[in-house]
Design an enzyme around this catalytic site. Structure first.
Site, PDB file in Angstrom:
ATOM      1  N   THR A 266     -56.564 -82.248 -82.774  1.00 34.13           N
ATOM      2  CA  THR A 266     -55.347 -82.643 -83.734  1.00 34.13           C
ATOM      3  C   THR A 266     -54.820 -81.410 -84.530  1.00 34.13           C
ATOM      4  O   THR A 266     -55.370 -80.352 -84.555  1.00 34.13           O
ATOM      5  CB  THR A 266     -55.711 -83.671 -84.932  1.00 34.13           C
ATOM      6  OG1 THR A 266     -56.750 -83.074 -85.765  1.00 34.13           O
ATOM      7  CG2 THR A 266     -56.783 -85.114 -84.325  1.00 34.13           C
ATOM      8  N   ASP A 267     -53.655 -81.381 -85.121  1.00 34.33           N
ATOM      9  CA  ASP A 267     -53.271 -80.572 -86.188  1.00 34.33           C
ATOM     10  C   ASP A 267     -54.227 -80.983 -87.577  1.00 34.33           C
ATOM     11  O   ASP A 267     -54.860 -81.903 -87.684  1.00 34.33           O
ATOM     12  CB  ASP A 267     -51.840 -80.636 -86.443  1.00 34.33           C
ATOM     13  CG  ASP A 267     -51.415 -79.119 -86.890  1.00 34.33           C
ATOM     14  OD1 ASP A 267     -52.131 -78.594 -87.538  1.00 34.33           O
ATOM     15  OD2 ASP A 267     -50.119 -78.793 -87.020  1.00 34.33           O
ATOM     16  N   TRP A 268     -54.171 -80.035 -88.441  1.00 33.96           N
ATOM     17  CA  TRP A 268     -54.843 -79.955 -89.600  1.00 33.96           C
ATOM     18  C   TRP A 268     -54.661 -81.433 -90.373  1.00 33.96           C
ATOM     19  O   TRP A 268     -53.528 -81.826 -90.873  1.00 33.96           O
ATOM     20  CB  TRP A 268     -54.460 -78.980 -90.453  1.00 33.96           C
ATOM     21  CG  TRP A 268     -55.174 -78.863 -91.976  1.00 33.96           C
ATOM     22  CD1 TRP A 268     -54.884 -79.719 -92.961  1.00 33.96           C
ATOM     23  CD2 TRP A 268     -56.042 -77.941 -92.205  1.00 33.96           C
ATOM     24  NE1 TRP A 268     -55.700 -79.279 -93.929  1.00 33.96           N
ATOM     25  CE2 TRP A 268     -56.494 -78.254 -93.557  1.00 33.96           C
ATOM     26  CE3 TRP A 268     -56.619 -76.682 -91.682  1.00 33.96           C
ATOM     27  CZ2 TRP A 268     -57.543 -77.532 -94.429  1.00 33.96           C
ATOM     28  CZ3 TRP A 268     -57.607 -76.131 -92.437  1.00 33.96           C
ATOM     29  CH2 TRP A 268     -57.850 -76.253 -93.549  1.00 33.96           C
TER      30      TRP A 268
END
Ligand code: NOJ
Length: 730
Positions: A266-268
């Site tokens: 995932t992104d942050w």
């Protein structure tokens, strides 16, 4: 290394099936808790040792201290039950220590070879500090310069995006991931993140499936096919579905259609943010949705580590999904050879950081990425001037010229234009402004007086690094502070004025062009920006960069890109502008075409534009066979002549238009480019070979096909020039 996997740890160069076997063996020994631990990525270093010893972290980001990294790795390898090493990651976006031009600047080179070299240099330096996974390349198509992250990608065009993305993946990963200098790439952000409404970062996107497939997917598909090891989901939602919870994207497209077998992160906190999107009820729900959609690793939402076991117990996530995710993670760790070489040689980085050949490559890249936008009376190069005024807030700003996402570049190693120009000229140095947003004009008189004493003036303006990149959207794209006023002030001295713009995005510089003779646009050129620009200014190098994004007259024109669809009322050049409208004009439609009353219908500069100190003449393209079968290859040749005084490189560009389609097609699309270097007076016959299959698109039935019919092509030095030549696909 803990005994359980010691026997497994010798796979790096072994065939894939052996890795699969080792992954399965290891997986069979893991508890659910240990599996979920692998799916957890955390930010930090040595202080995560306790978590690592419990086997509750699979990857870390944001630590580059080799001693700290070794400490946390030791906890994972020697204290956790199965001794699975940690995958160490970092945003190495355009260089690690040696900073190359920002990715948008690299795209302006139209030179995949130098971009691949830059990524290799980044990998060599970053891996010496223990980083084996970078969150790059960013492949987001960006058509709105208000979006601060345009800096991080290849700009507006899918074809250029493919070329740059594949070059970066090859450079980072090398031929063999198990080589200690190889760094796994992460293609991001899947998908559509660059289409944020109004250029406002993190905003919604509305992209149709066809346009995803025709425009936003190609670079992801091409880099996935080139072997990109990992992929990052994006923050945005498309048509109501956040990417991190989008099963169609992560399973149907990525796995089933493309057959890609890498690892998805995932992104942050993009999983956690699905709550703010109103797509998930709570953190537990985000974990359920993300894992079931096809995410393998959670970056910083803490949702997987807290809730996945519970969700499995409740039957909301199957163990099969967990095994899929962990398999992808372990496979990468085996491929990277981490089980054999988990530790960093703490003295390694000193031997490679800023190596002379790295600096040389960074300089070459910066030279190739600078775009000459204007050169009245051929004032550039300044080969005769002896005394020059150097002014402007970016002339001696070693930190700012590295641009966004340059965490590990040290400004002490940056060579600024001021330092480099001092090697070439007698320099009078008057900064004029302290930083790009500075509005204080009190030193302007000094600058003007200095200009009067010089043979020429070079004004370095642009953006501080912090003004572009993530979360740095702007609604006004004029030069900040009093920079335009500074240029105008310098012009008053009546000497040749050269402006160099060092920025993270295309700015609206029309009014500044009027106050200078020449303008070089270098984006943020990185560590070696100074020497590169000094060579260009002096004439030791000749500009060859071309615009990777359309340049606007006014921010109100955004989004603006050359390869838009055919409209029903295209501009025909007879548009009425504001000043032509009579007072008390009757209610009438003015021209009835697609344009702005105040800024017309054209951009300031089209995609692909860029001048040289030399000049080039394009002969008419000749198609070898103007009637082609669908499995044929278009062979088109033209003569390119260097009609100027300098040896120079021209980026010849091939554009194609499919005249009639089952769905509306773009006005033209880039399908090829070549960098051609010619001596003064030299001509060369240049040939493009384009497989007809490259003309395929997603048609009315959502099938990827070449539709037979009439086409035309152009070969030119930018997207707005050239005479069309017709051909037919039968
Ligand atoms: C958020 C950014 O969107 C992404 O590009 C980056 O890789 C991660 N943070 C990690 O820093």
């Amino acid at each position: 290394m803990a005994g359980a996997i010691a026997a497994l740890a010798s796979c790096a160069t072994e065939p894939q099936s052996d890795i699969d076997k080792k992954v399965d063996d290891l997986l069979s020994q893991m508890t659910l808790r240990e599996k979920v631990g692998q799916m957890n990525q955390l930010s930090g270093g040595a202080w995560l040792a306790e978590t690592a010893a419990k086997g509750e972290v699979g990857s870390i980001l944001n630590c580059v201290d080799p001693a700290e990294l070794n400490a946390v790795q030791k906890a994972a390898v020697e204290e956790s039950r199965l001794g699975i090493p940690i995958l160490i990651s970092r945003d190495v976006i355009h260089g690690f220590r040696t900073i190359f031009p920002i990715p948008l600047g690299q795209a302006a080179t139209f030179d995949p070879a130098i971009v691949e070299k830059g990524a290799r240099v980044a990998a060599v330096e970053a891996t010496a500090s223990g980083i084996r996974w970078t969150f790059s390349p960013m492949l987001d198509i960006a058509r709105d310069p208000r979006w601060g992250r345009v800096a991080e990608g290849a700009g507006e065009d899918p074809y250029l995006d493919v070329q740059m993305g594949v070059a970066m993946v090859k450079g980072y990963q090398g031929d063999d991931l198990s080589d200690p200098t190889s760094m796994a790439a992460c293609i991001k952000h899947f998908v559509g993140y660059g289409a944020a409404e109004g250029g406002r970062d993190y905003n919604s996107t509305m992209i149709s499936e066809r346009s995803l497939r025709n425009t936003y997917f190609p670079a992801f598909k091409a880099t996935a096919e080139a072997g990109a090891a990992t992929l990052m989901t994006s923050f945005n939602e498309i048509d109501g579905i956040p990417s991190t919870g989008n099963k169609w994207l992560l399973k149907n497209i990525l796995r089933d259609e493309w057959g890609w077998d890498g690892m998805v992160v995932t992104d942050w906190n993009s999983a956690g943010e699905m709550i703010a999107h109103g797509f998930s009820r709570d953190l537990k729900h985000t974990a359920e949705q993300a894992v079931n959609a096809g995410v393998d690793m959670d970056m910083m939402s803490y949702g997987f580590i807290q809730y996945v076991e519970e969700l499995v117990a409740e039957g909301k996530i199957s163990e099969k999904e967990i095994d899929r995710a962990v398999r992808n993670i372990l496979k990468l760790k085996f491929e990277l050879g981490l089980f054999e070489n988990p530790y960093i040689d703490e003295s390694a980085s000193a031997k490679v950081d800023y190596a002379p050949k790295h600096l040389e490559a960074a300089k070459q890249c910066a030279i190739e990425s600078a775009i000459l936008l204007q050169n009245k009376r051929n004032v550039l190069p300044l080969d005769k001037a002896r005394t020059i005024l150097v002014t402007g807030p970016l002339a001696d700003a070693p930190y700012e010229q590295m641009g966004t996402w340059a965490f590990d570049g040290q400004k002490e190693h940056t060579v600024t234009p001021l330092a480099a120009l001092r090697e070439e000229y007698d320099v009078i140095w008057e900064p004029g402004l302290k930083y790009s947003r500075d509005k204080d004009t009190k030193d302007f008189a000094k600058v003007r007086n200095a200009a009067a004493r010089a043979d020429a003036a070079v004004v370095f303006v642009g953006e501080e690094a912090i003004l572009s990149g993530e979360a740095h959207s702007l609604s006004n794209l004029n030069l900040q502070g009093a920079q335009s006023e500074l240029i105008a002030e310098v012009a008053k001295a009546g000497k040749p004025v050269v402006v160099v713009v060092m920025a993270g995005r295309p700015l609206t510089i029309e009014r500044d062009l009027a106050n200078c003779d020449a303008m070089l646009y270098s984006f943020h050129p990185g560590t070696m920006g100074g020497p590169a620009l000094a060579d260009l200014i002096k004439g030791k190098a000749v500009p060859s960069g071309k615009l990777p994004m359309t340049f606007l007259r006014d921010a109100g024109q955004a989004p603006f890109y050359y390869n838009h669809n055919n409209g029903g009322r295209p501009c025909n050049g007879t548009e009425t502008l504001l000043e032509d409208i009579p007072i008390a004009a009757g209610q009438t439609s003015l021209g009835c075409t697609s344009y702005y009353l105040d800024s017309g219908y054209g951009p300031l500069f089209p995609f692909g534009y860029g001048l040289s100190y030399s000049s080039f003449e394009y002969g008419r393209p000749v198609i070898e066979n103007a009637e082609l079968e669908r499995d044929g290859t278009i062979r088109v040749s033209f003569d390119l002549k260097n009609t100027g005084r300098y040896e120079a490189t021209e980026v010849a560009q091939l554009y194609v238009q499919d005249k009639v389609g089952s769905v509306v097609r773009p006005v033209k699309e880039l399908k090829g480019f070549q960098r051609v270097t010619l001596a003064p007076g030299e001509s060369k016959t240049v040939t493009f070979e384009l497989p007809v299959s490259d003309l395929a698109f997603w048609n009315i039935d959502m099938e990827y096909v070449v539709e037979p019919g009439d086409f035309r092509l152009w070969i030119a030095g930018d997207s707005a020039s050239g005479e069309p030549v017709d051909f037919i696909v039968k």
